[in-house]
Design an enzyme around this catalytic site. Sequence first.
Site, PDB file in Angstrom:
ATOM      1  N   CYS A   7      14.985  -2.641 -12.337  1.00 27.21           N
ATOM      2  CA  CYS A   7      15.849  -1.640 -12.973  1.00 27.21           C
ATOM      3  C   CYS A   7      15.537  -1.559 -14.468  1.00 27.21           C
ATOM      4  O   CYS A   7      15.419  -0.470 -15.037  1.00 27.21           O
ATOM      5  CB  CYS A   7      17.325  -2.005 -12.811  1.00 27.21           C
ATOM      6  SG  CYS A   7      18.042  -1.529 -11.223  1.00 27.21           S
ATOM      7  N   HIS A  46      18.939   1.546  -8.180  1.00 32.33           N
ATOM      8  CA  HIS A  46      18.842   0.220  -7.568  1.00 32.33           C
ATOM      9  C   HIS A  46      19.126   0.303  -6.076  1.00 32.33           C
ATOM     10  O   HIS A  46      20.209   0.692  -5.655  1.00 32.33           O
ATOM     11  CB  HIS A  46      19.814  -0.766  -8.225  1.00 32.33           C
ATOM     12  CG  HIS A  46      19.659  -2.148  -7.670  1.00 32.33           C
ATOM     13  ND1 HIS A  46      18.708  -3.030  -8.136  1.00 32.33           N
ATOM     14  CD2 HIS A  46      20.295  -2.775  -6.654  1.00 32.33           C
ATOM     15  CE1 HIS A  46      18.781  -4.154  -7.442  1.00 32.33           C
ATOM     16  NE2 HIS A  46      19.742  -4.033  -6.537  1.00 32.33           N
ATOM     17  N   THR A  95      10.339 -11.010  -2.877  1.00 30.90           N
ATOM     18  CA  THR A  95      10.796 -11.959  -3.902  1.00 30.90           C
ATOM     19  C   THR A  95      11.607 -11.281  -4.999  1.00 30.90           C
ATOM     20  O   THR A  95      12.267 -11.969  -5.777  1.00 30.90           O
ATOM     21  CB  THR A  95       9.605 -12.697  -4.553  1.00 30.90           C
ATOM     22  OG1 THR A  95       8.741 -11.731  -5.158  1.00 30.90           O
ATOM     23  CG2 THR A  95       8.835 -13.516  -3.537  1.00 30.90           C
ATOM     24  N   HIS A  98      14.812  -5.543  -5.576  1.00 31.29           N
ATOM     25  CA  HIS A  98      14.871  -4.104  -5.866  1.00 31.29           C
ATOM     26  C   HIS A  98      13.714  -3.499  -5.072  1.00 31.29           C
ATOM     27  O   HIS A  98      12.552  -3.893  -5.272  1.00 31.29           O
ATOM     28  CB  HIS A  98      14.719  -3.865  -7.375  1.00 31.29           C
ATOM     29  CG  HIS A  98      14.750  -2.423  -7.808  1.00 31.29           C
ATOM     30  ND1 HIS A  98      15.589  -1.954  -8.799  1.00 31.29           N
ATOM     31  CD2 HIS A  98      14.018  -1.354  -7.410  1.00 31.29           C
ATOM     32  CE1 HIS A  98      15.391  -0.656  -8.988  1.00 31.29           C
ATOM     33  NE2 HIS A  98      14.417  -0.262  -8.152  1.00 31.29           N
ATOM     34  N   HIS A 100      10.616  -2.014  -3.559  1.00 27.90           N
ATOM     35  CA  HIS A 100       9.347  -1.670  -4.209  1.00 27.90           C
ATOM     36  C   HIS A 100       8.247  -1.608  -3.168  1.00 27.90           C
ATOM     37  O   HIS A 100       8.292  -2.306  -2.154  1.00 27.90           O
ATOM     38  CB  HIS A 100       8.984  -2.669  -5.315  1.00 27.90           C
ATOM     39  CG  HIS A 100       8.991  -4.094  -4.865  1.00 27.90           C
ATOM     40  ND1 HIS A 100      10.158  -4.807  -4.728  1.00 27.90           N
ATOM     41  CD2 HIS A 100       7.988  -4.935  -4.508  1.00 27.90           C
ATOM     42  CE1 HIS A 100       9.879  -6.033  -4.312  1.00 27.90           C
ATOM     43  NE2 HIS A 100       8.567  -6.130  -4.160  1.00 27.90           N
ATOM     44  N   HIS A 102       4.027  -1.850  -2.842  1.00 27.84           N
ATOM     45  CA  HIS A 102       2.797  -2.290  -3.496  1.00 27.84           C
ATOM     46  C   HIS A 102       1.685  -1.309  -3.122  1.00 27.84           C
ATOM     47  O   HIS A 102       1.421  -1.100  -1.925  1.00 27.84           O
ATOM     48  CB  HIS A 102       2.368  -3.672  -2.995  1.00 27.84           C
ATOM     49  CG  HIS A 102       3.354  -4.771  -3.235  1.00 27.84           C
ATOM     50  ND1 HIS A 102       3.161  -5.732  -4.206  1.00 27.84           N
ATOM     51  CD2 HIS A 102       4.521  -5.076  -2.622  1.00 27.84           C
ATOM     52  CE1 HIS A 102       4.182  -6.593  -4.163  1.00 27.84           C
ATOM     53  NE2 HIS A 102       5.014  -6.221  -3.215  1.00 27.84           N
TER      54      HIS A 102
HETATM   55  P1  5GP Z   1       7.488  -8.940  -3.471  1.00 27.23           P
HETATM   56  O1  5GP Z   1       6.994 -10.339  -3.255  1.00 27.23           O
HETATM   57  O2  5GP Z   1       8.992  -8.924  -3.724  1.00 27.23           O
HETATM   58  O3  5GP Z   1       7.057  -7.967  -2.444  1.00 27.23           O
HETATM   59  O4  5GP Z   1       6.781  -8.450  -4.778  1.00 27.23           O
HETATM   60  C1  5GP Z   1       7.263  -8.691  -6.051  1.00 27.23           C
HETATM   61  C2  5GP Z   1       6.119  -8.421  -6.994  1.00 27.23           C
HETATM   62  O5  5GP Z   1       6.653  -8.238  -8.286  1.00 27.23           O
HETATM   63  C3  5GP Z   1       5.116  -9.571  -7.080  1.00 27.23           C
HETATM   64  O6  5GP Z   1       3.829  -9.071  -6.715  1.00 27.23           O
HETATM   65  C4  5GP Z   1       5.193 -10.013  -8.539  1.00 27.23           C
HETATM   66  O7  5GP Z   1       3.933 -10.347  -9.059  1.00 27.23           O
HETATM   67  C5  5GP Z   1       5.786  -8.803  -9.228  1.00 27.23           C
HETATM   68  N1  5GP Z   1       6.612  -9.078 -10.381  1.00 27.23           N
HETATM   69  C6  5GP Z   1       7.585 -10.024 -10.482  1.00 27.23           C
HETATM   70  N2  5GP Z   1       8.173  -9.961 -11.699  1.00 27.23           N
HETATM   71  C7  5GP Z   1       7.549  -8.949 -12.374  1.00 27.23           C
HETATM   72  C8  5GP Z   1       7.717  -8.409 -13.678  1.00 27.23           C
HETATM   73  O8  5GP Z   1       8.551  -8.840 -14.479  1.00 27.23           O
HETATM   74  N3  5GP Z   1       6.904  -7.362 -14.017  1.00 27.23           N
HETATM   75  C9  5GP Z   1       5.969  -6.869 -13.162  1.00 27.23           C
HETATM   76  N4  5GP Z   1       5.215  -5.851 -13.610  1.00 27.23           N
HETATM   77  N5  5GP Z   1       5.797  -7.352 -11.928  1.00 27.23           N
HETATM   78  C10 5GP Z   1       6.568  -8.390 -11.536  1.00 27.23           C
HETATM   79 ZN    ZN Z   2      17.272  -2.879  -9.571  1.00 25.92          ZN
END
Ligand code: 5GP
Ligand code: ZN
Length: 114
Positions: A7, A46, A95, A98, A100, A102
């Site tokens: 957010c 969010h 992890t 919010h 997202h 990739h």
């Molecule tokens: P998930 O594991 O939830 O699918 O992906 C979370 C992603 O967010 C991870 O690839 C991690 O590297 C990325 N990430 C975590 N914290 C931050 C941040 O503060 N800024 C950015 N740009 N990416 C983040």
């Molecule tokens: Zn959020």
Amino acid sequence: MEDCIFCKIAHKEISSEILYEDEFVAAFKDLEPQAPVHILIVPKKHIASLNDLTADDAELLARIVLAAQKLAKDNGIAERGYRLVNNCGIEGGQTVGHLHFHLLGGREMLWPAG
Ligand code: 5GP
Ligand code: ZN
């Protein structure tokens, strides 16, 4: 939402290079890239995870996919191919709480993961 890192990035409360944005969506580079191109695409509002989407978010989801298509073209991976991934929940590997997606590309992707 308070204390949600995505957010804060999407609303520019934390400085970060925004690669794409529209009314619904923001996109920025992943902090720990897993591929030469690794961009996160998030809704500006969010939403905790894919489990929390409703039919009212249909346009938002379409915007996310169209943003991914444009970012793939703009980052030179459209022709070679790329992957658009959502991790949902603990076993899905989510992890950050919010929603997202990739956008990964610039190398050959393994299947089913990696
Ligand atoms: P998930 O594991 O939830 O699918 O992906 C979370 C992603 O967010 C991870 O690839 C991690 O590297 C990325 N990430 C975590 N914290 C931050 C941040 O503060 N800024 C950015 N740009 N990416 C983040
Ligand atoms: Zn959020």
